[in-house]
Enzyme design. Structure first.
Site, PDB file in Angstrom:
ATOM      1  N   HIS A 261       0.874  -1.070   0.147  1.00  0.00           N
ATOM      2  CA  HIS A 261       0.003   0.117  -0.020  1.00  0.00           C
ATOM      3  C   HIS A 261       0.968   1.267  -0.110  1.00  0.00           C
ATOM      4  CE1 HIS A 261      -3.220   2.855   0.743  1.00  0.00           C
ATOM      5  NE2 HIS A 261      -4.142   1.919   0.801  1.00  0.00           N
ATOM      6  N   ARG A 308      -2.254   0.705  -7.507  1.00  0.00           N
ATOM      7  CA  ARG A 308      -1.393   0.762  -6.331  1.00  0.00           C
ATOM      8  C   ARG A 308       0.085   0.497  -6.301  1.00  0.00           C
ATOM      9  NH1 ARG A 308      -5.318  -1.924  -1.388  1.00  0.00           N
ATOM     10  NH2 ARG A 308      -6.658   0.007  -1.554  1.00  0.00           N
ATOM     11  N   HIS A 369       0.644  -4.754   2.527  1.00  0.00           N
ATOM     12  CA  HIS A 369      -0.701  -4.655   2.709  1.00  0.00           C
ATOM     13  C   HIS A 369      -1.577  -5.899   2.312  1.00  0.00           C
ATOM     14  CE1 HIS A 369      -4.340  -2.586   3.525  1.00  0.00           C
ATOM     15  NE2 HIS A 369      -4.754  -2.538   2.190  1.00  0.00           N
TER      16      HIS A 369
END
Length: 561
Positions: A261, A308, A369
Site C-alpha cells: 500500500h 497501487r 498490505h
C-alpha cells in the site's frame, strides 16, 4: 510399611494424575463437526452465517488464533465494492474492465464477471443482516471513489471504518448463533487427509492438542503481512493458511504477488504503519515531496489515482531521491467538513501523532498490505483437495490477478463464501468421521516429546522481516532475491522444528519460513515485471500472461496458462 485404606486411595489418585500428565497428548480430544472454519475475519464470519443457513441442524466450529473479529478485515478502511442496480452510473461491464486492467493479465474474466454480477445480491444480503453502510440525508447509499476505479462504486461504514463496521455486525450475529462453536486463541497446525480428501484439522491452544473432524474445512486465515518489516496488517497475519494448504498437498498460485500500500503512516511507536486509506486520495488528497510539490504526474496519467503498484513504486523512488523514509500526503485540499464526515478514524489517528489533516501534510510510506497469490481455488473456494476450501486473502480465485483493484478484497470474501455455502449444501453430506489407522499414524507425532530448546521467536521474526523487506520488497532483482534466499536458509538452519512445536509463536514462525520460501522461489521464477511484482533486471512485461503454480509433492514450480 503400613498404609490404611484412605492413604492407599490417595496414592492411587496421585499415580493416576501422573500418568494422565505423561499421556495427555496421546489422548487428544476428538470431536465431529458439520463444518470447520479457520479464521474469524469477514470471509470466516460470513461463511459461518451462510453455512448455518444451509445446515440448519449442523454444528459449525470456528477457530481463531486471536479473538473473535481480530483480522485484516477489521482494519480495511476504504470500503467494499458493490455494483448495485440503484447506482445507475455503474455497470458490471465497467467494474469488470477496471478489475481486469488492474489485474495486469492474470485475472480470470469469468470469475471477475461472476463476482461483479453477484455483488448486488450479496451487498443487499449484508444490508438485510444489519450492516450499517453510510447513507445520505435521504437514506440513499453513499459511494466513494478509489484508485483505478472509473466510477464511484465503493460503499463504506462510519466514514473510514468499513471493515470494522461490517465485522462488528457479523461478529454479533455469529456470537448469537447457537450452531457456531467458537474456539479462540487456538491455531490449526495440520490438515488431516484420508484418500486424498480433507477430514479435519489438528488444533493447538498453546497447551493442549485436539482433533476436529469434518468433511468441510474452510481456510479463511488472511494474509502474510507480518513477513515484512513494514506492514499495515495485524500481528496475526503470519501466513498460516498458506502453509497448512501447502503441507497438505494443495496447489498454490502466484505466490510472488505482494501488494504494497502506498500510504501507511510514517511515524514511530504503536501507530507506525497505520493505514491511510486510498479513499483519502479518492476525495482529492495529493502526494507531494517535502517542498509540497506534487510528483505523481511523472509516473502515471492517472496521477494520485493510479494503480497501487505504480503509486507504491513512485513513493519508493521519491524516497530514494530525497534520502528520507517517507513522502507526504496533502489532505488539506479536502474541505474540513468532508474530512470530519469521511475520515474520522484517520483524522483521530493523525491528531494522536500531532498531525492535523486540515493543516499539516501527513508523512507516509509504502507497507506490505495485501497478498494477491494464494491457494488456487474456484470462485466458490474449492481447492485441489476434496472438502478443503479457501476464502478471502488466503485464496487465489482469479479475481485479483497481479494487482488487486482497491476494495475488491472484501467483496471477494463475501461472494466466495456465499457461493461456497451453496456448493456445500448441494454436494457434501454431513457425516461422522471415525479415527482410522491412517489418521492415527499422522497424529502420533503430537504425542512425542520435544527437547526444550528455547527459541526467541521475536528475534527470528525480526530477521525474517528484514530480509523479506530488503530483498523481496517493492523492487526486486535476481541478486536481491538470491541474497534473501541465502539469508532465509540460514534462518531455517537455526530453527530445528520440522513438525511439532512448543508454542503458538513457534508454529507461526515455522509457517512464515514456509511461505517466505514460496514467495522467493516464485519471484525468482517470474522473469518479468507484472502488476505488484517488479523486477528491475526484467522491467518489461511479457506478452503472454502465465500463472506460477506450485505443489509440495512436485517440489518445483510449473507454469499453467
Amino acid at each position: 510399611y503400613a498404609c490404611d485404606s484412605k492413604c492407599l486411595k490417595t496414592w492411587h489418585f496421585l499415580v493416576l494424575i501422573y500418568y494422565i500428565g505423561i499421556f495427555r497428548d496421546k489422548f487428544m480430544v476428538q470431536e465431529n463437526y458439520s463444518a470447520i472454519i479457520i479464521g474469524s475475519g469477514l470471509a470466516g464470519l460470513y461463511s459461518a452465517i451462510k453455512l448455518s443457513q444451509v445446515m440448519p441442524n449442523g454444528k459449525i466450529l470456528m477457530v481463531t488464533k486471536c479473538e473473535l473479529g481480530e483480522s485484516n478485515s477489521r482494519y480495511a478502511q476504504g470500503g467494499i465494492v458493490g455494483v448495485l442496480k440503484e447506482n445507475t452510473a455503474d455497470s458490471v461491464a465497467s467494474h469488470v474492465s477496471d478489475t481486469l486492467n488492474a489485474g495486469a493479465g492474470l485475472s480470470d474474466f469469468n470469475v471477475v464477471k461472476y463476482i461483479s454480477e453477484k455483488s448486488n445480491d450479496v451487498i443487499h444480503d449484508l444490508i438485510n443482516l444489519g450492516v450499517p453502510f453510510d447513507r445520505d440525508e435521504n437514506g440513499e447509499l453513499l459511494f466513494t471513489l478509489e484508485g483505478a476505479h472509473s466510477v464511484r462504486r465503493i460503499l463504506h461504514c462510519n466514514g473510514d471504518a468499513t471493515g470494522r463496521g461490517i465485522e462488528k455486525r457479523l461478529s454479533e450475529l455469529v456470537a448469537q448463533n447457537e450452531q457456531v462453536i467458537l474456539k479462540e486463541n487456538t491455531i490449526a497446525v495440520e490438515i488431516l487427509k484420508e484418500n486424498d480428501a480433507c477430514k479435519g484439522v489438528v488444533l493447538f491452544d498453546g497447551s493442549n492438542y485436539s482433533v476436529a473432524f469434518s468433511n468441510v474445512v474452510v481456510l479463511a486465515t488472511g494474509g502474510i503481512g507480518q513477513l515484512y518489516k513494514n506492514t499495515t496488517n495485524p500481528q496475526c497475519a503470519t501466513g498460516d493458511g498458506f502453509a497448512l494448504a501447502y503441507n497438505a498437498g494443495a496447489i498454490l498460485q502466484d505466490m510472488e504477488f505482494v501488494q504494497f500500500h502506498p500510504t501507511a503512516l510514517a511515524v514511530q511507536g504503536e501507530d507506525a504503519n497505520h493505514l491511510i486509506s486510498e479513499s483519502v486520495r479518492g476525495e482529492g488528497a495529493i502526494l507531494v515531496d517535502e517542498n509540497g510539490k506534487p510528483f505523481m504526474q511523472k509516473y502515471h496519467e492517472l496521477k494520485d489515482l493510479a494503480p497501487r503498484d505504480v503509486v507504491a513504486r513512485a513513493n519508493f523512488e521519491e524516497m530514494k531521491l530525497s534520502g528520507k523514509d517517507y513522502v507526504f500526503l496533502n489532505a488539506t485540499v479536502i474541505p474540513k467538513e468532508v474530512q470530519e464526515k469521511r475520515f474520522p478514524s484517520i483524522s483521530a489517528m493523525c491528531l494522536k501523532n500531532n498531525i492535523d489533516m486540515t493543516k499539516d501534510f501527513i508523512p507516509v510510506h509504502p507497507a506490505a498490505h495485501y497478498f494477491m497469490g494464494g491457494i488456487k481455488v474456484n470462485y466458490d473456494g474449492r481447492t485441489s483437495i476434496k472438502g478443503l476450501f479457501a476464502l478471502g486473502e488466503v485464496s487465489s480465485t482469479g479475481l485479483q490477478g497481479a494487482n488487486r483493484l482497491a476494495s475488491n478484497s472484501l467483496l471477494e470474501c463475501v461472494v466466495s463464501a456465499y457461493a461456497m455455502s451453496e456448493f456445500v449444501q448441494k454436494n457434501i453430506d454431513d457425516e461422522l468421521i471415525e479415527m482410522s489407522d491412517e489418521l492415527n499414524k499422522v497424529l502420533k507425532k503430537y504425542s512425542q516429546e520435544l527437547g526444550f530448546i528455547e527459541y526467541d521467536t521475536d528475534v527470528l521474526k525480526s530477521e525474517l522481516q528484514s530480509l523479506m523487506w530488503d530483498g523481496v520488497g517493492i523492487i526486486r532483482s535476481e541478486a536481491s532475491l538470491k541474497d534473501a534466499q541465502s539469508r532465509l536458509n540460514d534462518l531455517k538452519s537455526q530453527f530445528l522444528r520440522n513438525e511439532k512445536c512448543l508454542s503458538v509463536q513457534e508454529y507461526e514462525f515455522k509457517n512464515m519460513l514456509t511461505v517466505a520460501q514460496l514467495i522467493i522461489t516464485s519471484a525468482l521464477q517470474r522473469k518479468e515485471s507484472r502488476g505488484a511484482h517488479y523486477r528491475e533486471d526484467y522491467p518489461m512485461t511479457k506478452e503472454i500472461a502465465e500463472h506460477n503454480c506450485i505443489i509440495k509433492e512436485q517440489g518445483e514450480l510449473s507454469f499453467v496458462r
